[in-house]
Write a protein that holds these residues in place. Structure first.
Motif, PDB file in Angstrom:
ATOM      1  N   ARG A 291      52.704  47.701  37.038  1.00 15.79           N
ATOM      2  CA  ARG A 291      52.895  47.219  38.177  1.00 15.79           C
ATOM      3  C   ARG A 291      51.441  46.948  39.134  1.00 15.79           C
ATOM      4  O   ARG A 291      50.852  45.921  39.601  1.00 15.79           O
ATOM      5  N   GLU A 292      50.736  47.980  38.644  1.00 14.22           N
ATOM      6  CA  GLU A 292      49.340  47.985  39.734  1.00 14.22           C
ATOM      7  C   GLU A 292      48.364  48.624  38.921  1.00 14.22           C
ATOM      8  O   GLU A 292      48.366  49.800  38.353  1.00 14.22           O
ATOM      9  N   TYR A 293      47.209  48.327  39.189  1.00 16.10           N
ATOM     10  CA  TYR A 293      45.902  48.898  38.855  1.00 16.10           C
ATOM     11  C   TYR A 293      44.719  48.543  39.794  1.00 16.10           C
ATOM     12  O   TYR A 293      44.672  48.413  40.819  1.00 16.10           O
ATOM     13  N   ARG A 294      43.586  47.934  39.042  1.00 13.06           N
ATOM     14  CA  ARG A 294      42.511  47.339  39.923  1.00 13.06           C
ATOM     15  C   ARG A 294      42.814  46.536  40.766  1.00 13.06           C
ATOM     16  O   ARG A 294      43.423  45.155  40.327  1.00 13.06           O
ATOM     17  N   ARG A 295      42.297  46.403  41.821  1.00 14.63           N
ATOM     18  CA  ARG A 295      42.458  45.039  42.659  1.00 14.63           C
ATOM     19  C   ARG A 295      40.976  44.585  42.907  1.00 14.63           C
ATOM     20  O   ARG A 295      40.275  45.597  43.614  1.00 14.63           O
ATOM     21  N   PHE A 296      40.452  43.506  42.662  1.00 19.42           N
ATOM     22  CA  PHE A 296      38.976  42.947  43.012  1.00 19.42           C
ATOM     23  C   PHE A 296      38.973  42.631  44.346  1.00 19.42           C
ATOM     24  O   PHE A 296      39.718  42.325  45.306  1.00 19.42           O
ATOM     25  N   LEU A 297      37.522  42.821  44.837  1.00 18.24           N
ATOM     26  CA  LEU A 297      37.220  42.581  46.093  1.00 18.24           C
ATOM     27  C   LEU A 297      36.794  41.241  46.085  1.00 18.24           C
ATOM     28  O   LEU A 297      35.661  40.814  45.482  1.00 18.24           O
ATOM     29  N   GLY A 298      37.006  40.327  46.949  1.00 15.36           N
ATOM     30  CA  GLY A 298      36.679  38.938  47.141  1.00 15.36           C
ATOM     31  C   GLY A 298      36.153  38.606  48.461  1.00 15.36           C
ATOM     32  O   GLY A 298      35.823  39.860  49.346  1.00 15.36           O
ATOM     33  N   ASP A 299      35.679  37.559  48.803  1.00 14.71           N
ATOM     34  CA  ASP A 299      35.156  37.429  50.331  1.00 14.71           C
ATOM     35  C   ASP A 299      36.278  37.527  51.196  1.00 14.71           C
ATOM     36  O   ASP A 299      35.748  37.829  52.351  1.00 14.71           O
ATOM     37  N   TYR A 300      37.385  37.723  50.874  1.00 15.30           N
ATOM     38  CA  TYR A 300      38.621  38.176  51.924  1.00 15.30           C
ATOM     39  C   TYR A 300      39.491  38.959  51.166  1.00 15.30           C
ATOM     40  O   TYR A 300      39.877  38.729  50.064  1.00 15.30           O
ATOM     41  N   VAL A 301      40.057  39.862  51.924  1.00 16.27           N
ATOM     42  CA  VAL A 301      41.103  40.792  51.431  1.00 16.27           C
ATOM     43  C   VAL A 301      42.463  40.606  52.283  1.00 16.27           C
ATOM     44  O   VAL A 301      42.243  40.954  53.452  1.00 16.27           O
TER      45      VAL A 301
END
Length: 500
Positions: A291-301
């Protein structure tokens, strides 16, 4: 070993529904695309290897009007035509056919990308190539492109490239999220294995393997619903690993899930509490559905307030409607319910700024690894929503490759025009393309339907479970009549919902 180099305009790593829709979208805009998947079949968690059902913005029927359009809509309609019984192997074929129908896509199955070459300072990284090992073929392939999409779910490609990311839960104060914990931690949602059963037509015994867990010594029978006739996604709650590392502890998590599945089946078959003499196991998953692991950081969260407040981003490129669906870290061993859910009042929007890396200039991502908080991810993670995000990211990648610009530099109106031409649903945005024939179209009707009725029923519909009807009503519904046949005193409860 054969060493090769493959050059494409766009490289998509990850063959789940997000990656598939990204690759198709980019190819339809004339770009050459490498679609790389480390499994032998496409579809990710929806494939016959894992068999999670495809959910999205309709959200358990709460948003009846919100089914996905675009490429995901095409796949859903084609599957309804070919596969009304939901055979998981037929679904594999639907997805594979859709990919192979695009001449611009070169498909690399069984290819595990383990190396990423990237250059530049931390604030402005750039991927130059990724390298994969094609298992069973002894081919080591270097993929070179100007744009890369990480649709792996776990976010391995971006991680190896140095793209900034998060694992776990943010603190409540960081995004002012009521459902976040007071203190940030590394807890994630766990993984699940499913199983299928069938009636063999004759008595079948079951001798549990030595690794089967005695579930009567756990909290599972008291806290979870277990039925002899249930299988597949009815057991979504067989979840474990939220307090472990769902990647590095993947084998341990799988073994624990296996032990519980065989323990549940031993309980069903041999406890004497269930009518299951003729039942047998048909299939047990071996690839944990993460279901879940890394979540990238973009210009907006994206965060909880955006979902519940339905923020109308000017750069919106996709939509969701599933609940914020969070599970206890202990999974199936938790004493509380297997999930808690919080719904927005309808659909919500997903911004383009959450689909590209804040510090890796030629990296986009789609799927469960987009730039979202843990709480918001609890909704965006479902596969039909991931697929619409994939179409947006693939379209953006194709436009960036054509214009030789980075994802951050891509003009959003240009992206909107391309998505609307591809039948993507951008809620609340109308086409401004002067070549769009829809702007000049006029719709007329020769007659209207004032009553909807079935005069003669071909067969009875047994009410063995809840049933529902979705009826069009404009401007209102003046009445409903139901013909019911009962052979004994029966209470029927009828609920009426207005989804508007």
């Amino acid at each position: 070993m054969r060493n090769e180099t493959a050059r494409h305009d766009v490289t998509v790593v990850g063959g789940g529904l997000a990656g598939v829709c990204a690759a198709i979208a980019a190819a339809r805009l004339g770009r050459s695309v490498a679609l790389i998947n480390n499994r032998p079949v496409l579809g990710g968690n929806a494939s016959s290897e894992v068999r999670v059902w495809v959910c999205g913005a309709t959200g358990h029927g709460k948003n009846h009007h919100a089914r996905e359009g675009g490429i995901m809509g095409e796949l859903l309609v084609e599957n309804q035509f070919r596969n009304p019984d939901g055979n998981p192997y037929y679904w594999d074929a639907v997805v594979l056919d859709a990919v192979r129908a695009e001449p611009g896509i070169t498909l690399y199955l069984n290819t595990d990308v383990r190396e990423v070459d990237a250059e530049g300072p931390d604030e402005a990284r750039r991927i130059t190539s990724v390298t994969g090992w094609m298992m069973g073929s002894e081919r080591r392939i270097r993929f070179e492109s100007s744009l890369f999409l990480d649709c792996t779910g776990d976010g391995l490609i971006g991680h190896l490239a140095g793209a900034r990311h998060r694992i776990g839960r943010e603190s409540r104060a960081e995004y002012d999220e009521a459902w976040a914990p007071e203190t940030a931690d590394d807890i994630t949602l766990g993984s699940t294995l499913l199983f299928y059963t069938k009636d063999a037509g004759h008595p079948v015994k079951f001798v549990p393997p030595n690794f089967a867990k005695d579930i009567t010594r756990t909290s599972i029978p008291q806290r979870r619903i277990i039925k002899a006739g249930d299988n597949g996604c009815a057991y979504w709650w067989i979840e474990f690993g939220g307090e472990l590392d769902t990647v590095h502890d993947n084998e341990r998590i799988r073994d624990e899930l296996w032990s519980v599945i065989h323990g549940i089946w031993d309980h069903i078959k041999n406890s004497g509490e269930f009518d299951a003499a003729n039942m047998t196991l048909e299939w047990v998953g071996s690839v944990p559905g993460k279901r879940e692991y890394r979540r990238f950081l973009g210009d907006y969260v994206l965060h909880q307030g955006d979902i519940l407040g339905q923020t109308e981003f000017a750069d919106r490129v996709a939509f969701g409607g599933w609940s914020i669906d969070l599970h206890p870290p202990q999974g199936m061993f938790a004493t509380e319910a297997g999930a808690r859910q919080l719904y927005a009042d309808g659909i919500y929007h997903i911004p383009y700024r959450s689909l590209y890396s804040v510090n890796t200039e030629n990296l986009l991502f789609a799927g469960r690894n987009i730039s979202a908080s843990h709480v918001a991810f609890g909704s965006t993670r479902v596969m039909a929503t991931c697929a619409t995000i994939g179409q947006a990211a693939g379209t953006a990648a194709a436009l960036c490759a054509t214009g030789n610009v980075t994802p951050r530099e891509l003009p959003v109106p240009e992206l909107h025009r391309a998505l609307l031409r591809q039948d993507a649903s951008l809620i609340g945005l109308a086409s401004t393309d002067p070549e769009d024939l829809a702007l000049r179209a006029r719709a007329t009707a020769s007659s209207t339907l004032t009553g909807l009725a079935v005069e003669d029923s071909d067969e009875l519909w047994p009410l063995a479970a809840d049933a529902g009807l979705v009826l069009p009503a404009d401007p209102d519904l003046s009445g409903v009549e139901l013909l019911v046949d009962a052979d004994r005193d029966t209470e029927i409860v009828i609920d009426l919902y207005d989804p508007a």
